[in-house]
Write a protein that holds these residues in place. Structure first.
Motif, PDB file in Angstrom:
ATOM      1  N   TYR A 214       0.832  -1.205   0.000  1.00 53.63           N
ATOM      2  CA  TYR A 214       0.000   0.000   0.000  1.00 53.63           C
ATOM      3  C   TYR A 214       0.871   1.263   0.000  1.00 53.63           C
ATOM      4  CZ  TYR A 214      -4.445  -2.414   0.923  1.00 53.63           C
ATOM      5  OH  TYR A 214      -5.574  -3.183   0.824  1.00 53.63           O
ATOM      6  N   TYR A 215       1.899   1.274   0.828  1.00 52.57           N
ATOM      7  CA  TYR A 215       2.758   2.455   0.921  1.00 52.57           C
ATOM      8  C   TYR A 215       3.487   2.712  -0.398  1.00 52.57           C
ATOM      9  CZ  TYR A 215       2.024   1.546   5.921  1.00 52.57           C
ATOM     10  OH  TYR A 215       1.459   1.308   7.156  1.00 52.57           O
ATOM     11  N   LEU A 216       3.943   1.635  -1.041  1.00 50.00           N
ATOM     12  CA  LEU A 216       4.637   1.769  -2.316  1.00 50.00           C
ATOM     13  C   LEU A 216       3.702   2.335  -3.387  1.00 50.00           C
ATOM     14  CD1 LEU A 216       7.260   1.183  -3.931  1.00 50.00           C
ATOM     15  CD2 LEU A 216       6.268  -1.036  -4.507  1.00 50.00           C
ATOM     16  N   ILE A 217       2.486   1.813  -3.460  1.00 55.79           N
ATOM     17  CA  ILE A 217       1.521   2.283  -4.443  1.00 55.79           C
ATOM     18  C   ILE A 217       1.156   3.746  -4.197  1.00 55.79           C
ATOM     19  CG2 ILE A 217      -0.881   2.019  -5.217  1.00 55.79           C
ATOM     20  CD1 ILE A 217      -0.517  -1.015  -4.841  1.00 55.79           C
ATOM     21  N   ALA A 218       0.965   4.123  -2.947  1.00 57.68           N
ATOM     22  CA  ALA A 218       0.638   5.511  -2.612  1.00 57.68           C
ATOM     23  C   ALA A 218       1.762   6.451  -3.045  1.00 57.68           C
ATOM     24  CB  ALA A 218       0.383   5.638  -1.110  1.00 57.68           C
ATOM     25  N   ALA A 219       3.009   6.048  -2.812  1.00 62.36           N
ATOM     26  CA  ALA A 219       4.157   6.880  -3.194  1.00 62.36           C
ATOM     27  C   ALA A 219       4.261   7.030  -4.702  1.00 62.36           C
ATOM     28  CB  ALA A 219       5.444   6.274  -2.628  1.00 62.36           C
ATOM     29  N   PHE A 220       4.039   5.937  -5.437  1.00 62.90           N
ATOM     30  CA  PHE A 220       4.102   5.980  -6.902  1.00 62.90           C
ATOM     31  C   PHE A 220       3.008   6.902  -7.451  1.00 62.90           C
ATOM     32  CE2 PHE A 220       3.275   4.567 -11.209  1.00 62.90           C
ATOM     33  CZ  PHE A 220       4.543   4.319 -11.716  1.00 62.90           C
ATOM     34  N   LEU A 221       1.824   6.837  -6.869  1.00 58.27           N
ATOM     35  CA  LEU A 221       0.708   7.680  -7.304  1.00 58.27           C
ATOM     36  C   LEU A 221       1.043   9.152  -7.148  1.00 58.27           C
ATOM     37  CD1 LEU A 221      -2.321   7.888  -8.181  1.00 58.27           C
ATOM     38  CD2 LEU A 221      -2.880   7.842  -5.749  1.00 58.27           C
ATOM     39  N   VAL A 222       1.545   9.530  -5.992  1.00 54.95           N
ATOM     40  CA  VAL A 222       1.889  10.931  -5.740  1.00 54.95           C
ATOM     41  C   VAL A 222       2.978  11.400  -6.704  1.00 54.95           C
ATOM     42  CG1 VAL A 222       2.883  12.541  -4.070  1.00 54.95           C
ATOM     43  CG2 VAL A 222       1.172  10.871  -3.327  1.00 54.95           C
ATOM     44  N   ALA A 223       4.002  10.572  -6.912  1.00 56.57           N
ATOM     45  CA  ALA A 223       5.099  10.942  -7.805  1.00 56.57           C
ATOM     46  C   ALA A 223       4.613  11.155  -9.238  1.00 56.57           C
ATOM     47  CB  ALA A 223       6.185   9.865  -7.767  1.00 56.57           C
ATOM     48  N   ALA A 224       3.753  10.260  -9.728  1.00 52.11           N
ATOM     49  CA  ALA A 224       3.257  10.357 -11.103  1.00 52.11           C
ATOM     50  C   ALA A 224       2.428  11.623 -11.306  1.00 52.11           C
ATOM     51  CB  ALA A 224       2.429   9.125 -11.453  1.00 52.11           C
ATOM     52  N   VAL A 225       1.616  11.966 -10.325  1.00 49.07           N
ATOM     53  CA  VAL A 225       0.764  13.147 -10.451  1.00 49.07           C
ATOM     54  C   VAL A 225       1.597  14.427 -10.378  1.00 49.07           C
ATOM     55  CG1 VAL A 225      -1.108  14.452  -9.367  1.00 49.07           C
ATOM     56  CG2 VAL A 225      -1.284  11.973  -9.621  1.00 49.07           C
ATOM     57  N   VAL A 226       2.592  14.461  -9.516  1.00 50.43           N
ATOM     58  CA  VAL A 226       3.478  15.630  -9.442  1.00 50.43           C
ATOM     59  C   VAL A 226       4.186  15.836 -10.780  1.00 50.43           C
ATOM     60  CG1 VAL A 226       5.585  16.538  -8.388  1.00 50.43           C
ATOM     61  CG2 VAL A 226       3.801  15.553  -6.949  1.00 50.43           C
ATOM     62  N   ILE A 227       4.645  14.743 -11.407  1.00 53.13           N
ATOM     63  CA  ILE A 227       5.280  14.840 -12.727  1.00 53.13           C
ATOM     64  C   ILE A 227       4.298  15.395 -13.753  1.00 53.13           C
ATOM     65  CG2 ILE A 227       6.221  13.473 -14.644  1.00 53.13           C
ATOM     66  CD1 ILE A 227       7.465  11.625 -12.523  1.00 53.13           C
ATOM     67  N   PHE A 228       3.056  14.888 -13.736  1.00 56.12           N
ATOM     68  CA  PHE A 228       2.039  15.364 -14.675  1.00 56.12           C
ATOM     69  C   PHE A 228       1.824  16.869 -14.523  1.00 56.12           C
ATOM     70  CE2 PHE A 228      -2.214  16.531 -15.943  1.00 56.12           C
ATOM     71  CZ  PHE A 228      -2.414  15.847 -17.133  1.00 56.12           C
ATOM     72  N   LEU A 229       1.662  17.329 -13.298  1.00 54.69           N
ATOM     73  CA  LEU A 229       1.337  18.733 -13.048  1.00 54.69           C
ATOM     74  C   LEU A 229       2.508  19.660 -13.353  1.00 54.69           C
ATOM     75  CD1 LEU A 229      -0.707  18.396  -9.730  1.00 54.69           C
ATOM     76  CD2 LEU A 229      -1.571  18.633 -12.064  1.00 54.69           C
ATOM     77  N   LEU A 230       3.739  19.191 -13.147  1.00 53.46           N
ATOM     78  CA  LEU A 230       4.904  20.032 -13.401  1.00 53.46           C
ATOM     79  C   LEU A 230       5.300  20.057 -14.876  1.00 53.46           C
ATOM     80  CD1 LEU A 230       7.223  19.190 -10.342  1.00 53.46           C
ATOM     81  CD2 LEU A 230       5.797  21.226 -10.683  1.00 53.46           C
ATOM     82  N   VAL A 231       5.227  18.893 -15.535  1.00 54.46           N
ATOM     83  CA  VAL A 231       5.676  18.796 -16.921  1.00 54.46           C
ATOM     84  C   VAL A 231       4.606  19.272 -17.900  1.00 54.46           C
ATOM     85  CG1 VAL A 231       6.495  17.203 -18.712  1.00 54.46           C
ATOM     86  CG2 VAL A 231       7.268  16.928 -16.357  1.00 54.46           C
ATOM     87  N   THR A 232       3.341  18.975 -17.605  1.00 56.95           N
ATOM     88  CA  THR A 232       2.239  19.392 -18.500  1.00 56.95           C
ATOM     89  C   THR A 232       1.195  20.175 -17.701  1.00 56.95           C
ATOM     90  OG1 THR A 232       1.289  17.171 -18.167  1.00 56.95           O
ATOM     91  CG2 THR A 232       2.510  17.556 -20.207  1.00 56.95           C
ATOM     92  N   PRO A 233       1.552  21.358 -17.242  1.00 52.32           N
ATOM     93  CA  PRO A 233       0.604  22.152 -16.443  1.00 52.32           C
ATOM     94  C   PRO A 233      -0.557  22.653 -17.294  1.00 52.32           C
ATOM     95  CG  PRO A 233       2.529  23.462 -16.987  1.00 52.32           C
ATOM     96  CD  PRO A 233       2.826  22.070 -17.461  1.00 52.32           C
ATOM     97  N   ASP A 234      -1.681  22.856 -16.640  1.00 52.51           N
ATOM     98  CA  ASP A 234      -2.829  23.479 -17.298  1.00 52.51           C
ATOM     99  C   ASP A 234      -2.613  24.983 -17.327  1.00 52.51           C
ATOM    100  OD1 ASP A 234      -5.249  23.740 -18.545  1.00 52.51           O
ATOM    101  OD2 ASP A 234      -6.380  22.624 -17.038  1.00 52.51           O
ATOM    102  N   ARG A 235      -3.510  25.701 -18.011  1.00 51.01           N
ATOM    103  CA  ARG A 235      -3.413  27.151 -18.078  1.00 51.01           C
ATOM    104  C   ARG A 235      -4.408  27.790 -17.129  1.00 51.01           C
ATOM    105  NH1 ARG A 235      -3.260  26.856 -24.185  1.00 51.01           N
ATOM    106  NH2 ARG A 235      -1.052  26.700 -24.687  1.00 51.01           N
ATOM    107  N   SER A 236      -4.099  29.008 -16.715  1.00 44.13           N
ATOM    108  CA  SER A 236      -5.031  29.755 -15.878  1.00 44.13           C
ATOM    109  C   SER A 236      -6.360  29.927 -16.608  1.00 44.13           C
ATOM    110  CB  SER A 236      -4.447  31.130 -15.554  1.00 44.13           C
ATOM    111  OG  SER A 236      -5.423  31.944 -14.921  1.00 44.13           O
ATOM    112  N   ASN A 237      -7.453  29.735 -15.871  1.00 40.67           N
ATOM    113  CA  ASN A 237      -8.778  29.960 -16.459  1.00 40.67           C
ATOM    114  C   ASN A 237      -9.581  30.941 -15.604  1.00 40.67           C
ATOM    115  OD1 ASN A 237      -9.335  28.290 -14.263  1.00 40.67           O
ATOM    116  ND2 ASN A 237     -11.001  27.215 -15.311  1.00 40.67           N
ATOM    117  N   LYS A 238      -8.859  31.811 -14.891  1.00 41.46           N
ATOM    118  CA  LYS A 238      -9.528  32.747 -13.991  1.00 41.46           C
ATOM    119  C   LYS A 238     -10.477  33.672 -14.747  1.00 41.46           C
ATOM    120  CE  LYS A 238      -7.166  34.531 -10.588  1.00 41.46           C
ATOM    121  NZ  LYS A 238      -6.099  35.216  -9.813  1.00 41.46           N
TER     122      LYS A 238
END
Length: 447
Positions: A214-238
């Motif tokens: 469980y701990y390994l899967i949780a860590a992998f999930l967080v790492a993958a999402v951080v990569i997604f958000l940093l490498v392919t960020p969305d644009r401001s829609n304010k």
């Protein structure tokens, strides 16, 4: 312009306001697709590492440890609540993300929040000591991470032009097989004796077949999402307009009128049937090996790991190959139909040969069928979305066709096995998958 391209353009989201930056010919924000080809599948792999690693390995292992023996009834009770909450979480978070306005865009805030909360819930579930606690914690994980899934799946209609739906659908479809391979390698290990080699690859002597998994899967999930958000960020829609919040309208907006949007309804039915046929067998995969194939208890995890990898590799091959064909020929429905027929035929193989070798052949054919379906699934769904501005909510609704079969599967499988034994499980699931594939014939706007 071909009929398929016309349909794709008609189904494309409405033009995005100028505040979101330059747009392409389909009215979508112009994003660099190159990085997205990597980060979107990676995030999807992390998500399905949760669904497959926890759902197929860790929960059955926990249930067996808690009860002291394989208990299909307890397994059913442990997973059904979570799948029911998943069906609720997807459209709720999807519509909330549609309404979100921030400097980070609509989806990113919810992807991050749900990922962090979901990782925490996984760590909580790792320490469950009763079936009731396991059901509650898995319910929390499912509800929260389906919020992440709703935001993640909306990235395709948000960012990808229709001319690239086929290849992107194929890449996104890799989430299930590659998530399965990672889960099989780390948790169960892969028995290579079936390939003529000695020993087991991975498994790590059962180190991750419990709370550390469980701990390994949780860590992998967080790492993958951080990569997604940093490498392919969305644009401001304010600066993007949004209606004033109205609770009554918010609740009423969850539905999609099948009379006004019949293609959406038939696509939902099609996905429901195919996924139900798949998960009704998958839910009992470990118990099928124990009680139908008669694999020794000490060999179950590694045998299951081998079979899941065989299935996953077949799925990868089919998904990548078919995804390119979809973009080249602009046709989707023949592949959906073909996948349903092939999946139905594959489910008869274990009836003829209830051995590990028979299960291996079944997993090869079934993997090819499921890969064919995954290559076109997202391409089909994205083309029939009713409104671009409600993409998150509508993708959340269509994702119920993933979650609801998981609610029904444990009850259906338990009833079939207790009434007719395991021999009846395969032909009934074959019929369910075939009916789902045939439903796509009624989708008129897609070839």
């Amino acid at each position: 312009m071909t009929q398929s391209n016309v349909a794709a353009r008609e189904a494309a989201p409405a033009t995005v306001p100028a505040q979101l930056g330059p747009v392409d010919a389909d009215g979508k924000p112009r994003f660099r697709l190159g990085p997205l080809y990597l980060t979107l599948p990676l995030a999807n792999i992390a998500l399905y590492l949760v669904w497959m690693g926890v759902g197929s390995f860790l929960i059955p292992i926990q249930v067996t440890e808690i009860k002291g023996h394989p208990d299909p009834e307890a397994l059913k009770n442990a997973v059904a609540v979570g799948a029911a909450l998943a069906a609720i979480g997807n459209p709720i978070f999807g519509q909330i993300s549609d309404r979100t306005r921030s400097r980070w865009g609509r989806r990113a805030p919810w992807m991050l929040v749900c990922t962090l909360l979901g990782a925490g819930a996984l760590c909580w579930q790792a320490n469950a000591t009763s079936i009731g606690m396991l059901a509650i914690t898995w319910g929390c994980v499912q509800f929260i991470l389906n919020g992440f899934q709703a935001a993640l799946t909306a990235a395709m209609p948000d960012r990808v032009p229709p001319t690239k739906y086929g290849i992107m659908s194929g890449l996104v479809g890799l989430g299930i097989p590659l998530g399965t391979i990672v889960a099989a390698y780390t948790i169960g290990g892969i028995d290579l004796s079936k390939l003529g080699y000695d020993g087991i690859v991975g498994g790590f002597d059962g180190k991750f077949a419990g709370e550390k998994g469980y701990y390994l899967i949780a860590a992998f999930l967080v790492a993958a999402v951080v990569i997604f958000l940093l490498v392919t960020p969305d644009r401001s829609n304010k600066g993007m307009a949004v209606d004033r919040f109205d609770l009554k309208k918010f609740i009423s907006n969850f539905g999609v009128d099948p009379r006004k949007h019949p293609d959406f309804a038939w696509a939902f039915i099609s996905r429901f049937g195919v996924v139900a046929g798949y998960f009704t067998v998958l839910t009992y995969n470990m118990y099928i090996l124990m009680e139908y194939v008669k694999v020794k208890p000490q060999d179950v995890n590694s045998t299951m790991g081998f079979l899941m990898v065989v299935n996953a590799l077949s799925t990868v091959v089919a998904a990548l190959f078919i995804g390119k064909l979809v973009d080249r020929f602009g046709r989707i429905k023949p592949f959906v139909l073909g996948s349903g027929v092939l999946a139905a035929l594959s489910l008869f193989i274990p009836m003829v040969s209830g051995t590990v070798n028979g299960m291996a052949v079944f997993n090869i054919v079934n993997g090819l069928a499921f890969g064919m379906y995954m290559a076109v699934d997202m391409a089909l769904i994205t083309r029939v979305l009713p409104r671009g501005e409600d993409a998150g909510k509508d993708m959340g609704l269509i994702n119920i066709a993933n979650a609801a079969p998981q609610v029904a599967a444990p009850f259906i499988a338990s009833w079939i096995v207790s009434t007719w034994d395991y021999e009846a499980l395969f032909p009934i699931c074959a019929c369910i998958a075939l009916v789902g594939a045939l439903a796509v014939v009624r989708v008129k706007s897609v070839q």
